[in-house]
Design a protein around this motif. Structure first.
Motif, PDB file in Angstrom:
ATOM      1  N   GLU A   1      -5.047  14.015 -66.371  1.00 14.17           N
ATOM      2  CA  GLU A   1      -5.047  14.138 -67.829  1.00 14.17           C
ATOM      3  C   GLU A   1      -6.365  14.704 -68.341  1.00 14.17           C
ATOM      4  O   GLU A   1      -6.398  15.341 -69.400  1.00 14.17           O
ATOM      5  CB  GLU A   1      -4.784  12.767 -68.466  1.00 14.17           C
ATOM      6  N   LYS A   2      -7.456  14.478 -67.593  1.00 13.62           N
ATOM      7  CA  LYS A   2      -8.764  15.007 -67.989  1.00 13.62           C
ATOM      8  C   LYS A   2      -8.947  16.470 -67.597  1.00 13.62           C
ATOM      9  O   LYS A   2      -9.979  17.063 -67.877  1.00 13.62           O
ATOM     10  CB  LYS A   2      -9.872  14.164 -67.373  1.00 13.62           C
ATOM     11  N   GLY A   3      -7.960  17.027 -66.893  1.00 16.01           N
ATOM     12  CA  GLY A   3      -8.042  18.425 -66.484  1.00 16.01           C
ATOM     13  C   GLY A   3      -8.582  18.630 -65.095  1.00 16.01           C
ATOM     14  O   GLY A   3      -8.617  19.772 -64.613  1.00 16.01           O
ATOM     15  N   SER A   4      -9.008  17.560 -64.424  1.00 15.32           N
ATOM     16  CA  SER A   4      -9.506  17.687 -63.058  1.00 15.32           C
ATOM     17  C   SER A   4      -8.345  17.967 -62.106  1.00 15.32           C
ATOM     18  O   SER A   4      -7.216  17.538 -62.345  1.00 15.32           O
ATOM     19  CB  SER A   4     -10.225  16.407 -62.625  1.00 15.32           C
ATOM     20  N   LYS A   5      -8.646  18.679 -61.031  1.00 14.96           N
ATOM     21  CA  LYS A   5      -7.623  19.020 -60.036  1.00 14.96           C
ATOM     22  C   LYS A   5      -7.944  18.340 -58.710  1.00 14.96           C
ATOM     23  O   LYS A   5      -9.078  18.416 -58.225  1.00 14.96           O
ATOM     24  CB  LYS A   5      -7.555  20.536 -59.861  1.00 14.96           C
ATOM     25  N   LEU A   6      -6.937  17.679 -58.136  1.00 11.84           N
ATOM     26  CA  LEU A   6      -7.103  16.958 -56.886  1.00 11.84           C
ATOM     27  C   LEU A   6      -6.177  17.545 -55.841  1.00 11.84           C
ATOM     28  O   LEU A   6      -4.969  17.635 -56.053  1.00 11.84           O
ATOM     29  CB  LEU A   6      -6.790  15.472 -57.084  1.00 11.84           C
ATOM     30  N   LEU A   7      -6.744  17.921 -54.690  1.00 16.70           N
ATOM     31  CA  LEU A   7      -5.948  18.507 -53.619  1.00 16.70           C
ATOM     32  C   LEU A   7      -4.962  17.491 -53.041  1.00 16.70           C
ATOM     33  O   LEU A   7      -5.298  16.316 -52.842  1.00 16.70           O
ATOM     34  CB  LEU A   7      -6.856  19.003 -52.497  1.00 16.70           C
ATOM     35  N   THR A   8      -3.745  17.950 -52.767  1.00 12.62           N
ATOM     36  CA  THR A   8      -2.716  17.071 -52.185  1.00 12.62           C
ATOM     37  C   THR A   8      -2.066  17.682 -50.949  1.00 12.62           C
ATOM     38  O   THR A   8      -1.023  17.210 -50.495  1.00 12.62           O
ATOM     39  CB  THR A   8      -1.626  16.763 -53.232  1.00 12.62           C
TER      40      THR A   8
END
Length: 436
Positions: free
Chosen positions: A350-357
């Motif tokens: 929601e904060k715009g951060s991107k997390l690799l999955t």
């Protein structure tokens, strides 16, 4: 530093309300436990100890006799070792100042500003290696055994520097307009001294925390390994064993990799969120060079020839670990810099951060730690199975990485909230896929 105008310190430096390491008692225990263990790994595994470790029937009586002898305590001081160690630290400062290097901007701080870092640790190492090589060529391999010959003195010298820096930066953190670490402002002096109160202590443009992270201890570890190899070669008529060669190769590769990729440390918890206190000082300046070189020191007085089969197997373990460690870190660094050459999947918070999955970071939340553990095992395997002491590093490192993983998960949960729980459903394993 440059950037936005700083906010009022009162809002920037809230009181720390939660403890790590079991609070002040735990901080007190580790503060004394780390130096004790460093000395114990020598007195419990050396040529003079009568075993590695010595039998319990002789260990306790000899220990009581030793610590009750004033001369034993006096022997912890070694003027030559202190002179060399403090001269080495001064060399690292001079090399930082005079060698060219890019200035890199770190992560944004809570006050809107950015810490600047000079990147020349690799150049410092090359200079040190060049001078060391010239010294050995000029005076012979036997001339560079002084780390082995004065080992206890070097432990004491590194410990003294750690204590001095811990006390100094704790005292200076009470000056006005200091940006404190969120975890180091509890008001308890024992805990804050250990965990680190000031976030980024500096001397002029020298960032103390990042300087100590890579230069004095890490490069000294490399020089100690070389000194231990010189000690073994002196005893064996000029040659070193294949086991010593493997330890040198593995550890020097790891050290050079860390120094060459110096900017990668700027996103680690040590740099971005931990204060600089005794914990980081003693870890960087004492623990890394004096404990991580344990295998090389052991092989200096207990040489071992492995043969081609065992050497190849151990090489395989190390290279698998290094491949995982480096490729995982490369995926992370490329993604953070806006590149995604492998088209890895990710989720957006929601904060715009991107997390690799996907990729390595889809296999576990800390795949680089898995690579670290495999390399740690490979560093110990050349010493054989005659003693458990040389495997201390593997056990310690596993505990350290699990603790770091838990700290990181807690920080990410606070940062991302429910998005972190969604991420953990997509990437359920912490370090080792399908196991942990």
């Amino acid at each position: 530093m440059s950037g936005a105008t700083a906010k009022p310190p009162a809002s920037l430096n809230p009181r720390t309300t939660t403890y790590e390491f079991l609070g002040p008692p735990g901080a007190f225990a580790v503060t004394f436990g780390v130096p004790f263990l460093t000395y114990a790994l020598y007195f419990g595994c050396s040529e003079i100890s009568g075993g590695c470790p010595p039998p319990l029937s002789t260990l306790y009586p000899s220990l009581v006799q030793a610590v009750s002898d004033p001369d034993w305590w006096a022997n912890l001081w070694d003027s030559k070792a202190f002179t060399i160690y403090y001269g080495w630290y001064a060399f690292c400062i001079v090399a930082w100042a005079i060698l060219p290097g890019d200035w890199v901007k770190g992560s944004q701080l809570r006050n809107g500003q950015y810490q600047q870092y000079k990147i020349n640790a690799f150049s410092t190492c090359l200079l040190a290696m060049g001078l060391t090589s010239g010294y050995i060529l000029r005076f012979g391999i036997q001339s560079f055994t002084f780390f082995y010959d004065h080992w206890v003195g070097f432990i004491s010298a590194a410990l003294s520097m750690s204590v001095l820096q811990g006390l100094l930066w704790y005292a200076l953190s009470f000056q006005k307009n200091k940006l404190l670490a969120l975890g180091g402002n509890s008001g308890n002096p024992v805990y804050d001294f250990y965990i680190g109160r000031e976030l980024n202590p500096t001397v002029g443009s020298l960032d103390v925390k990042s300087f100590n992270e890579l230069r004095p201890g890490l490069i000294l570890w490399l020089l100690i390994d070389i000194s231990m190899a010189c000690e073994q070669a002196t005893r064996l008529g000029g040659r070193i064993t294949d086991s010593m060669g493997l330890v040198l190769f593995f550890q020097i590769l790891y050290i050079i990799d860390a120094l060459y990729n110096e900017p990668a440390i700027l996103t680690t918890m040590d740099i971005t969120s931990d204060g600089f206190g005794f914990m980081l000082a003693v870890g960087d300046l004492l623990w890394v060079p004096c404990v991580y070189s344990l295998q090389a020191r052991y092989l200096a007085f207990r040489p071992k020839d492995l043969g081609y089969t065992w050497s190849a197997a151990i090489l395989g373990v190390n290279f698998i670990g290094y491949w995982i460690f480096r490729s995982a870190n490369n995926e992370k660094n490329e993604f953070r810099n806006g590149r995604n050459p492998k088209n890895l999947k990710y989720m957006t918070t929601e904060k715009g951060s991107k997390l690799l999955t996907s990729g390595w970071w889809g296999a576990s939340r800390h795949p680089n730690y898995l690579g670290d553990l495999l390399m740690a095992l490979a560093w110990s395997l050349p010493t054989g199975f005659e003693t458990p002491v040389t495997y201390f590093y593997v056990v310690y490192f596993a505990v350290l990485l699990i603790h770091r993983q838990r700290r990181d998960d807690e920080a990410c949960e606070k940062k991302y909230g429910k998005d972190w729980h969604r991420y953990m459903e997509l990437v359920p394993y912490r370090i080792v896929p399908y196991i942990y």
